[in-house]
Design a protein around this motif. Sequence first.
Motif, PDB file in Angstrom:
ATOM      1  N   ILE A  49      -0.576  -1.923  -2.361  1.00  7.30           N
ATOM      2  CA  ILE A  49      -1.994  -1.843  -2.024  1.00  7.30           C
ATOM      3  C   ILE A  49      -2.015  -1.460  -0.493  1.00  7.30           C
ATOM      4  O   ILE A  49      -2.779  -0.720  -0.255  1.00  7.30           O
ATOM      5  CB  ILE A  49      -2.507  -3.320  -2.391  1.00  7.30           C
ATOM      6  CG1 ILE A  49      -2.469  -3.476  -3.877  1.00  7.30           C
ATOM      7  CG2 ILE A  49      -4.065  -3.278  -1.897  1.00  7.30           C
ATOM      8  CD1 ILE A  49      -2.895  -4.925  -4.381  1.00  7.30           C
ATOM      9  N   LEU A  50      -1.557  -2.179   0.454  1.00 12.37           N
ATOM     10  CA  LEU A  50      -1.505  -1.638   1.735  1.00 12.37           C
ATOM     11  C   LEU A  50      -1.487  -0.327   1.935  1.00 12.37           C
ATOM     12  O   LEU A  50      -2.122   0.377   2.500  1.00 12.37           O
ATOM     13  CB  LEU A  50      -0.740  -2.597   2.675  1.00 12.37           C
ATOM     14  CG  LEU A  50      -0.890  -4.214   2.911  1.00 12.37           C
ATOM     15  CD1 LEU A  50       0.225  -4.621   3.703  1.00 12.37           C
ATOM     16  CD2 LEU A  50      -2.276  -4.283   3.462  1.00 12.37           C
ATOM     17  N   ALA A  51      -0.339   0.145   1.426  1.00 14.37           N
ATOM     18  CA  ALA A  51      -0.120   1.623   1.435  1.00 14.37           C
ATOM     19  C   ALA A  51      -0.936   2.545   0.877  1.00 14.37           C
ATOM     20  O   ALA A  51      -1.503   3.451   1.513  1.00 14.37           O
ATOM     21  CB  ALA A  51       1.174   1.965   0.791  1.00 14.37           C
ATOM     22  N   GLU A  52      -1.559   2.160  -0.158  1.00 17.03           N
ATOM     23  CA  GLU A  52      -2.793   2.900  -0.813  1.00 17.03           C
ATOM     24  C   GLU A  52      -3.856   2.849  -0.007  1.00 17.03           C
ATOM     25  O   GLU A  52      -4.385   3.802   0.146  1.00 17.03           O
ATOM     26  CB  GLU A  52      -3.005   2.261  -2.028  1.00 17.03           C
ATOM     27  CG  GLU A  52      -4.101   2.839  -2.925  1.00 17.03           C
ATOM     28  CD  GLU A  52      -4.615   2.311  -4.257  1.00 17.03           C
ATOM     29  OE1 GLU A  52      -5.741   2.410  -4.699  1.00 17.03           O
ATOM     30  OE2 GLU A  52      -3.649   1.673  -4.833  1.00 17.03           O
ATOM     31  N   GLU A  53      -4.161   1.689   0.672  1.00 13.04           N
ATOM     32  CA  GLU A  53      -5.690   1.578   1.733  1.00 13.04           C
ATOM     33  C   GLU A  53      -5.339   2.565   2.936  1.00 13.04           C
ATOM     34  O   GLU A  53      -6.146   2.983   3.355  1.00 13.04           O
ATOM     35  CB  GLU A  53      -5.740   0.299   1.694  1.00 13.04           C
ATOM     36  CG  GLU A  53      -6.162  -0.496   0.638  1.00 13.04           C
ATOM     37  CD  GLU A  53      -6.658  -2.082   0.821  1.00 13.04           C
ATOM     38  OE1 GLU A  53      -6.588  -2.473   1.952  1.00 13.04           O
ATOM     39  OE2 GLU A  53      -6.995  -2.512  -0.295  1.00 13.04           O
ATOM     40  N   CYS A  58      -5.827   8.183   6.322  1.00 14.46           N
ATOM     41  CA  CYS A  58      -5.419   9.060   7.201  1.00 14.46           C
ATOM     42  C   CYS A  58      -4.675  10.122   6.232  1.00 14.46           C
ATOM     43  O   CYS A  58      -4.956  10.305   5.131  1.00 14.46           O
ATOM     44  CB  CYS A  58      -4.086   8.383   7.967  1.00 14.46           C
ATOM     45  SG  CYS A  58      -2.846   7.639   6.889  1.00 14.46           S
ATOM     46  N   THR A  59      -4.017  11.080   6.853  1.00 17.01           N
ATOM     47  CA  THR A  59      -3.203  12.354   6.435  1.00 17.01           C
ATOM     48  C   THR A  59      -2.115  12.143   5.688  1.00 17.01           C
ATOM     49  O   THR A  59      -1.405  12.765   4.888  1.00 17.01           O
ATOM     50  CB  THR A  59      -3.390  13.420   7.251  1.00 17.01           C
ATOM     51  OG1 THR A  59      -2.512  13.052   8.469  1.00 17.01           O
ATOM     52  CG2 THR A  59      -4.707  13.886   7.752  1.00 17.01           C
ATOM     53  N   ALA A  60      -1.518  10.897   5.900  1.00 14.77           N
ATOM     54  CA  ALA A  60      -0.174  10.537   5.271  1.00 14.77           C
ATOM     55  C   ALA A  60      -0.152  10.241   3.844  1.00 14.77           C
ATOM     56  O   ALA A  60      -1.127   9.676   3.374  1.00 14.77           O
ATOM     57  CB  ALA A  60       0.371   9.490   6.031  1.00 14.77           C
ATOM     58  N   SER A  61       0.751  10.610   2.821  1.00 20.56           N
ATOM     59  CA  SER A  61       0.629  10.217   1.472  1.00 20.56           C
ATOM     60  C   SER A  61       1.053   8.939   1.394  1.00 20.56           C
ATOM     61  O   SER A  61       1.500   8.032   2.185  1.00 20.56           O
ATOM     62  CB  SER A  61       1.687  10.881   1.210  1.00 20.56           C
ATOM     63  OG  SER A  61       2.944  10.598   1.211  1.00 20.56           O
ATOM     64  N   GLU A  62       0.546   8.260   0.517  1.00 19.93           N
ATOM     65  CA  GLU A  62       0.861   6.785  -0.169  1.00 19.93           C
ATOM     66  C   GLU A  62       2.159   6.648  -0.007  1.00 19.93           C
ATOM     67  O   GLU A  62       2.843   5.686   0.463  1.00 19.93           O
ATOM     68  CB  GLU A  62       0.237   6.488  -1.418  1.00 19.93           C
ATOM     69  CG  GLU A  62       0.374   5.283  -1.813  1.00 19.93           C
ATOM     70  CD  GLU A  62      -0.208   4.767  -3.166  1.00 19.93           C
ATOM     71  OE1 GLU A  62       0.114   3.849  -3.667  1.00 19.93           O
ATOM     72  OE2 GLU A  62      -1.245   5.494  -3.647  1.00 19.93           O
ATOM     73  N   GLY A  63       3.295   7.529  -0.621  1.00 15.64           N
ATOM     74  CA  GLY A  63       4.535   7.361  -0.777  1.00 15.64           C
ATOM     75  C   GLY A  63       5.215   7.401   0.636  1.00 15.64           C
ATOM     76  O   GLY A  63       6.045   6.474   1.324  1.00 15.64           O
ATOM     77  N   ASP A  64       4.551   8.248   1.753  1.00 13.01           N
ATOM     78  CA  ASP A  64       4.905   8.323   3.119  1.00 13.01           C
ATOM     79  C   ASP A  64       4.894   6.928   3.917  1.00 13.01           C
ATOM     80  O   ASP A  64       5.674   6.411   4.460  1.00 13.01           O
ATOM     81  CB  ASP A  64       4.464   9.129   3.889  1.00 13.01           C
ATOM     82  CG  ASP A  64       5.013  10.913   3.632  1.00 13.01           C
ATOM     83  OD1 ASP A  64       6.222  10.675   2.767  1.00 13.01           O
ATOM     84  OD2 ASP A  64       4.389  11.679   3.751  1.00 13.01           O
TER      85      ASP A  64
END
Length: 160
Positions: A49-53, A58-64
Amino acid sequence: MGKKFFNQHERTFMAIGYYKLKRKLNVNGTVKTVYVAKVARANVVDIDILAEEIAATCTASEGDVLMVLRNMEHVIKNHLSKGDVVKLSSLGTFSPTIRAKAVDKADDVNQFSIASTGINFRPTQRLLEGVRKAGVRLADKRIVLSTTRSKGTKDEADNK
């Protein structure tokens, strides 16, 4: 009800929810009923969830973002395991801790006198102020019952 502040990322009002805990407190043999506010924990926010938010802001992907967070978790664990203190500038400081038994002789202080290891987190003033500014709100109108306890001890309700 406390002040509510607008969260620009979520477009919602933030406030820490609480509930009322009814507790019987034993003070010097006299049992007294008291009420206390306790945090009503709403959701468990995991790393996904943190990664998704974060990715949404920003411009980084959720996976990155997820890769960086998982690597950061691994690196922090390695440093703490070596006894290092880890400071994250705007979040706070992680420090390794030990709980040890008191012994009579210095020679008896060894790995067997150490009961457990742990981690201490000291948030920055900035993080604390951000949480304090969120305010509070009544999240549950019910009164939760607790067990009788002696003054200065913890009961199960404290760990909710």
